[in-house]
Write an enzyme that holds these catalytic residues in place. Structure first.
Site, PDB file in Angstrom:
ATOM      1  N   GLU A 243      47.314 -38.583   0.933  1.00  0.00           N
ATOM      2  CA  GLU A 243      46.660 -37.851   2.033  1.00  0.00           C
ATOM      3  C   GLU A 243      45.886 -36.724   1.367  1.00  0.00           C
ATOM      4  O   GLU A 243      46.467 -35.711   0.976  1.00  0.00           O
ATOM      5  CB  GLU A 243      47.713 -37.275   2.993  1.00  0.00           C
ATOM      6  CG  GLU A 243      48.542 -38.303   3.729  1.00  0.00           C
ATOM      7  CD  GLU A 243      47.777 -38.977   4.852  1.00  0.00           C
ATOM      8  OE1 GLU A 243      46.667 -38.513   5.190  1.00  0.00           O
ATOM      9  OE2 GLU A 243      48.262 -39.987   5.370  1.00  0.00           O
ATOM     10  N   CYS A 277      42.874 -29.612   6.222  1.00  0.00           N
ATOM     11  CA  CYS A 277      42.242 -30.822   5.676  1.00  0.00           C
ATOM     12  C   CYS A 277      41.317 -31.450   6.697  1.00  0.00           C
ATOM     13  O   CYS A 277      40.312 -32.046   6.331  1.00  0.00           O
ATOM     14  CB  CYS A 277      43.314 -31.812   5.234  1.00  0.00           C
ATOM     15  SG  CYS A 277      44.506 -32.222   6.511  1.00  0.00           S
TER      16      CYS A 277
HETATM   17  P1  NAD Z   1      46.925 -29.506  -4.755  1.00  0.00           P
HETATM   18  O1  NAD Z   1      46.389 -30.876  -5.020  1.00  0.00           O
HETATM   19  O2  NAD Z   1      46.496 -28.408  -5.633  1.00  0.00           O
HETATM   20  O3  NAD Z   1      48.526 -29.504  -4.800  1.00  0.00           O
HETATM   21  C1  NAD Z   1      49.314 -30.303  -3.959  1.00  0.00           C
HETATM   22  C2  NAD Z   1      50.686 -30.478  -4.573  1.00  0.00           C
HETATM   23  O4  NAD Z   1      50.574 -31.227  -5.767  1.00  0.00           O
HETATM   24  C3  NAD Z   1      51.395 -29.171  -4.951  1.00  0.00           C
HETATM   25  O5  NAD Z   1      52.739 -29.274  -4.558  1.00  0.00           O
HETATM   26  C4  NAD Z   1      51.269 -29.148  -6.459  1.00  0.00           C
HETATM   27  O6  NAD Z   1      52.287 -28.443  -7.111  1.00  0.00           O
HETATM   28  C5  NAD Z   1      51.342 -30.627  -6.791  1.00  0.00           C
HETATM   29  N1  NAD Z   1      50.786 -31.001  -8.090  1.00  0.00           N
HETATM   30  C6  NAD Z   1      49.850 -30.341  -8.828  1.00  0.00           C
HETATM   31  N2  NAD Z   1      49.593 -31.030  -9.962  1.00  0.00           N
HETATM   32  C7  NAD Z   1      50.360 -32.136  -9.934  1.00  0.00           C
HETATM   33  C8  NAD Z   1      50.504 -33.259 -10.814  1.00  0.00           C
HETATM   34  N3  NAD Z   1      49.822 -33.369 -11.934  1.00  0.00           N
HETATM   35  N4  NAD Z   1      51.368 -34.246 -10.450  1.00  0.00           N
HETATM   36  C9  NAD Z   1      52.056 -34.166  -9.286  1.00  0.00           C
HETATM   37  N5  NAD Z   1      51.947 -33.133  -8.425  1.00  0.00           N
HETATM   38  C10 NAD Z   1      51.105 -32.132  -8.738  1.00  0.00           C
HETATM   39  O7  NAD Z   1      46.571 -29.232  -3.233  1.00  0.00           O
HETATM   40  P2  NAD Z   1      46.820 -27.873  -2.412  1.00  0.00           P
HETATM   41  O8  NAD Z   1      45.838 -26.860  -2.880  1.00  0.00           O
HETATM   42  O9  NAD Z   1      48.251 -27.541  -2.368  1.00  0.00           O
HETATM   43  O10 NAD Z   1      46.436 -28.352  -0.935  1.00  0.00           O
HETATM   44  C11 NAD Z   1      45.151 -28.343  -0.441  1.00  0.00           C
HETATM   45  C12 NAD Z   1      44.574 -29.734  -0.425  1.00  0.00           C
HETATM   46  O11 NAD Z   1      45.406 -30.599   0.349  1.00  0.00           O
HETATM   47  C13 NAD Z   1      43.216 -29.791   0.236  1.00  0.00           C
HETATM   48  O12 NAD Z   1      42.374 -30.645  -0.486  1.00  0.00           O
HETATM   49  C14 NAD Z   1      43.525 -30.371   1.608  1.00  0.00           C
HETATM   50  O13 NAD Z   1      42.438 -30.984   2.227  1.00  0.00           O
HETATM   51  C15 NAD Z   1      44.608 -31.331   1.276  1.00  0.00           C
HETATM   52  N6  NAD Z   1      45.406 -31.674   2.456  1.00  0.00           N
HETATM   53  C16 NAD Z   1      45.325 -32.941   2.953  1.00  0.00           C
HETATM   54  C17 NAD Z   1      46.036 -33.282   4.091  1.00  0.00           C
HETATM   55  C18 NAD Z   1      45.983 -34.678   4.654  1.00  0.00           C
HETATM   56  O14 NAD Z   1      46.822 -34.985   5.473  1.00  0.00           O
HETATM   57  N7  NAD Z   1      45.043 -35.523   4.268  1.00  0.00           N
HETATM   58  C19 NAD Z   1      46.839 -32.322   4.717  1.00  0.00           C
HETATM   59  C20 NAD Z   1      46.897 -31.041   4.197  1.00  0.00           C
HETATM   60  C21 NAD Z   1      46.173 -30.734   3.052  1.00  0.00           C
END
Ligand code: NAD
Length: 498
Positions: A243, A277
């Site tokens: 997502e 998002c």
């Molecule tokens: P992010 O990708 O920076 O981090 C998300 C999660 O991934 C965090 O818990 C982080 O610690 C973890 N992470 C980071 N590096 C990793 C790796 N190498 N392997 C595994 N996990 C890792 O995203 P964010 O800044 O926390 O959230 C914002 C983003 O999420 C935006 O792009 C937003 O659009 C998206 N989002 C999507 C939805 C949806 O339902 N499609 C919902 C909410 C947010």
């Protein structure tokens, strides 16, 4: 490490989560490494065995217990979300309310969706009964973001549990306290086994979860991290649900209710300081309505106040690094000739960003192509709905979208390349638990919510059972040659006409 209490975890290294408005420490949490993650997954295997052996009614009853304890302490959770994420209390309450709505639906509908389903065996296997069964996968790894620290991970957790799985959850490093709070409520409501455990840490902890051998990894976050998650999961062929982000468009057609469209655009783009998002990140308004629409958007957006107090409509930008992204998008837009009708460069005053409404933004500007995740709204004048659809679809993302109009609205909605579209409203699909939620392209794949969301966390298995033996067996070395001759005739008859 124990299931839910961060203070009891022996950890060499810790990190702090901060209140984005004040910088105050909300909590200190261990950075869990591969060993702690593996231990949690091991305990989850036990929990999954116990949970999957319960029937749907038992699981529903226990999930109702979870809803009850959360509902009783909903103000406490809202306050914690406010403190750790920065959004106003009311917004924090709304996301929890939505999450509970989904958990209730998932628990209530799991039996209907996941019970064995009979399938017609068809001509070639007419002497067999055929059915599809849905088994729990086992242990689901859930990695969540910070922007909706309750609603978003619960979209995976609630549906995974209702489908009979246990969960190991890695909340965002910006909102670990909320994640731990949720796991504590699960432990309170369902004390028999650690059904939902939390591991805390930065990206490396998430990566360890991807490599831990969980049966599926449900990731919500950015497309950039999504690619890493998929690569890490590839080693064990762990299936992934992604997502990811969006660059969602709203289309305002000639016959739209302009007042409703303007209200929706401003709220959809600016609520939660644009850190959604499925936020409106671009609007295409047709020539016929553009002037009226833009004027009203300017009026409404100009009234929205950022801050930390009770009067604030939006809070701070949760993740400090995001402020640089928002600023770079605005700078790039201004350098390319965009004009701000609300706000301007001074709208960015960390940790806050005030609303910005932009016009005359070229299609190749960063703010038209990449996810901004801030309260900035570019409004573009288009000739007609066809041009709006073409421009809206000119993106590598495809999460959600909105259409305001009458006569052509459903047709426009069908033509938008996005996982979800709301007509004459904003993001209503997120509040309809029966509807699947997810994107296409760089917005990811797989679905949470709805029947699809329950099946996403199930293993689909096909079973046939011979009801009576045929006089001659086709799948046998003993079959008579004349049988194939007969089948050739039948095949020509059935498939060879027309
Ligand atoms: P992010 O990708 O920076 O981090 C998300 C999660 O991934 C965090 O818990 C982080 O610690 C973890 N992470 C980071 N590096 C990793 C790796 N190498 N392997 C595994 N996990 C890792 O995203 P964010 O800044 O926390 O959230 C914002 C983003 O999420 C935006 O792009 C937003 O659009 C998206 N989002 C999507 C939805 C949806 O339902 N499609 C919902 C909410 C947010």
């Amino acid at each position: 490490m124990i299931a839910t209490s961060p203070s009891a975890k022996p950890a060499a290294t810790t990190f702090e989560s901060l209140n984005p408005a004040s910088g105050a420490v909300v909590g200190t949490f261990p950075i869990d490494g591969p060993d702690e993650v593996a231990a949690a997954v091991g305990r989850a295997r036990e929990a999954a065995r116990w949970w999957s052996a319960l029937d749907f009614a038992e699981r529903r009853r226990r999930l109702a217990g979870f809803r009850r304890v959360v509902a009783q302490r909903i103000d406490e959770l809202s306050e914690l979300v406010h403190r750790e994420n920065g959004k106003p209390d009311a917004d924090a309450f709304l996301e929890t309310m939505l999450a509970l709505h989904h958990v209730a639906w998932a628990a209530r509908n799991a039996r209907r969706v996941l019970s064995p389903r009979r399938v017609r065996p068809g001509m070639l296997a007419a002497n067999h009964a055929a059915q599809v069964v849905y088994d729990p996968l086992g242990v689901i790894g859930v990695i969540g973001p910070w922007n909706y620290p309750v609603y978003t991970p619960m979209g995976s957790i609630g549906y995974a549990l209702a489908a009979g799985n246990a969960v190991v959850f890695k909340p965002s490093e910006h909102t670990p306290a909320v994640g731990v709070w949720l796991a504590e409520r699960f432990a309170e409501a369902i004390p028999e086994q650690p059904l939902v455990q939390v591991v805390t840490g930065l990206g490396a902890t998430g990566e360890a979860l991807c490599r831990s051998g969980v049966d599926k990894l449900a990731f919500t976050g950015s497309a950039r991290t999504g690619r890493r998650v998929m690569a890490a999961c590839a080693d064990n062929l762990t299936p992934v649900l992604l997502e990811l982000g969006g660059k969602d468009a709203m289309i305002v057609d000639d016959d739209a209710d302009v007042e409703a469209a303007a209200q929706a655009a401003v709220w959809g783009a600016i609520q939660n300081a644009g850190q959604t998002c499925i936020a409106v990140e671009r609007v295409y308004a047709t020539d016929a309505v553009y002037d009226r629409f833009t004027a009203r958007v300017v009026e409404l957006a100009g009234r929205v106040r950022s801050g930390d107090g009770a009067q604030a409509d939006i809070g701070p930008i949760t993740m400090p690094g995001q402020i640089d992204v928002i600023r770079s998008h605005l700078d790039d837009a201004f350098a390319r000739g965009a004009r701000a009708l609300v706000g301007g460069p001074e709208a960015v005053h960390p940790p806050y960003v005030d609303p910005v409404v932009l016009v005359d933004v070229p299609a190749d500007a960063l703010i038209m192509r990449d996810e901004t995740f801030g309260p900035a709204l570019p409004v573009v004048r288009v000739r007609d709905a066809d041009e709006a659809v073409r421009l809206a679809n000119d993106t590598r993302y495809g999460l959600a979208s909105a259409v305001f109009g009458k006569r052509r609205a459903t047709d426009i909605a069908r033509r938008l390349r996005a996982g979800m579209t709301s007509i004459n409203a904003m993001i209503t699909f997120a509040a309809v638990p029966g509807l699947p939620f997810g994107g296409v392209g760089d917005s990811g794949f797989g679905r949470i919510h709805g029947d699809e969301g329950l099946r996403e966390f199930s293993r689909t298995k096909a079973i046939t059972r011979q009801r009576y033996a045929l006089p001659v067996e086709l799948l046998s070395f003993e079959r008579p040659a004349r049988m194939v001759d007969l089948l050739k005739k039948v095949t020509r008859l059935v498939h060879g006409r027309g």
